[in-house]
Design an enzyme around this catalytic site. Sequence first.
Site, short mmCIF file in Angstrom:
data_model
loop_
_atom_site.label_atom_id
_atom_site.label_comp_id
_atom_site.label_asym_id
_atom_site.label_seq_id
_atom_site.Cartn_x
_atom_site.Cartn_y
_atom_site.Cartn_z
N GLU A 74 -6.62 4.31 8.30
CA GLU A 74 -6.27 5.99 7.98
C GLU A 74 -7.68 6.32 7.46
OE1 GLU A 74 -2.74 5.21 5.89
OE2 GLU A 74 -1.81 4.73 7.90
N GLY B 210 2.82 1.57 10.85
CA GLY B 210 3.63 2.80 10.92
C GLY B 210 4.44 3.16 12.03
N SER C 297 3.71 -2.71 10.17
CA SER C 297 5.30 -2.81 10.32
C SER C 297 5.66 -4.19 9.79
CB SER C 297 5.60 -2.49 11.60
OG SER C 297 5.33 -0.99 12.18
N ASN D 69 0.98 -1.06 -0.01
CA ASN D 69 0.16 -0.05 -0.02
C ASN D 69 0.91 1.30 -0.06
OD1 ASN D 69 -1.65 2.05 0.52
ND2 ASN D 69 -2.38 1.28 2.77
N HIS E 282 -9.32 0.81 5.60
CA HIS E 282 -8.04 0.96 6.14
C HIS E 282 -8.25 1.87 7.33
CE1 HIS E 282 -4.05 2.16 6.55
NE2 HIS E 282 -3.70 1.13 6.17
N LYS F 299 0.13 4.30 -0.02
CA LYS F 299 -0.67 5.38 0.51
C LYS F 299 -0.53 6.46 -0.12
CE LYS F 299 0.21 3.26 4.84
NZ LYS F 299 0.21 3.13 6.22
C1 PEP Z 1 -0.58 -0.10 6.20
O1 PEP Z 1 -0.83 1.05 6.18
O2 PEP Z 1 -1.29 -0.86 5.67
C2 PEP Z 1 0.66 -0.64 6.87
C3 PEP Z 1 0.52 -1.88 7.33
O3 PEP Z 1 1.63 0.16 7.13
P1 PEP Z 1 3.15 -0.15 7.64
O4 PEP Z 1 3.58 -1.42 7.15
O5 PEP Z 1 4.03 1.02 7.40
O6 PEP Z 1 3.08 -0.27 9.26
#
Ligand code: PEP
Length: 251
Positions: free
Chosen positions: A98, A174, A214, A10, A96, A12
């Site tokens: 966010e 994140g 992460s 993703n 998601h 973003k």
């Molecule tokens: C995500 O945004 O779906 C995500 C898992 O981000 P990250 O891997 O940076 O934690």
Amino acid sequence: MKRRPLLAGNWKMHTTVEDACHLAAEVAKCSAGLSDRDVLLAPPYTVLTEVAHVLQKSEVLIASQSVCWEEEGAFTGEISPAMVLSAGGTAAIIGHSERRQIFHEDHEIINKRFLGALKFGLIPIFCIGETLEEREMGKTFEILEEQLREGLAGVDIKDMKKTVVAYEPVWAIGTGKTATKEQAQEVHKFIRTLLAKMFEKAIADSVRILYGGSVKPDNVDALMAQPDIDGALVGGAALDAESFCRIINFI
Ligand code: PEP
């Protein structure tokens, strides 16, 4: 039951046209010949067409990062399933954290997006996850059950086969904090058991449940070795070709 792994990136709100084409080309290169797994990229809307062009000779799939439920019309800022399909996408990320947290998307909106994606033939990648506060209050399963029941309301059992679920604990997105493989497996098993109750066991056994939060080259192998973890939804590490290529090539 063995499910085909799915490794999804993703992007973003990152990448210019130039960055996106470069990154997509790297992913196409390092995923060539991987016939036992699916690889998917979710670039920003502005570069869907260019990325599709770069990936046209590869097996890499494309998703939008969200999708509207209408085919077209006065929905400023939105993208329709038909637009995603015409740009070369076959899937859409929905719900998601966010979108839920920053843009206040509630269960009703998310459910509409989910049903809209299915109606027009996109594969929904449905994200759920608890916050740190909810986890610390012992509410993880309650929250996930609510997100699943509300988000999947009205979904036909036959459409569930096409659906992908992504468990993304909000506290791990994140932040560099990954759920341990045991924590992730426990939740994935819970999700699968609940899907069996909501639909049927055969469906629950075939739905791919991705872990997100992460995921990095150094934790992907252990996560992917868990019986109910069928793939990863990757944010930060998907923007770095070397890291994402290692993740795709998990052992
Ligand atoms: C995500 O945004 O779906 C995500 C898992 O981000 P990250 O891997 O940076 O934690």
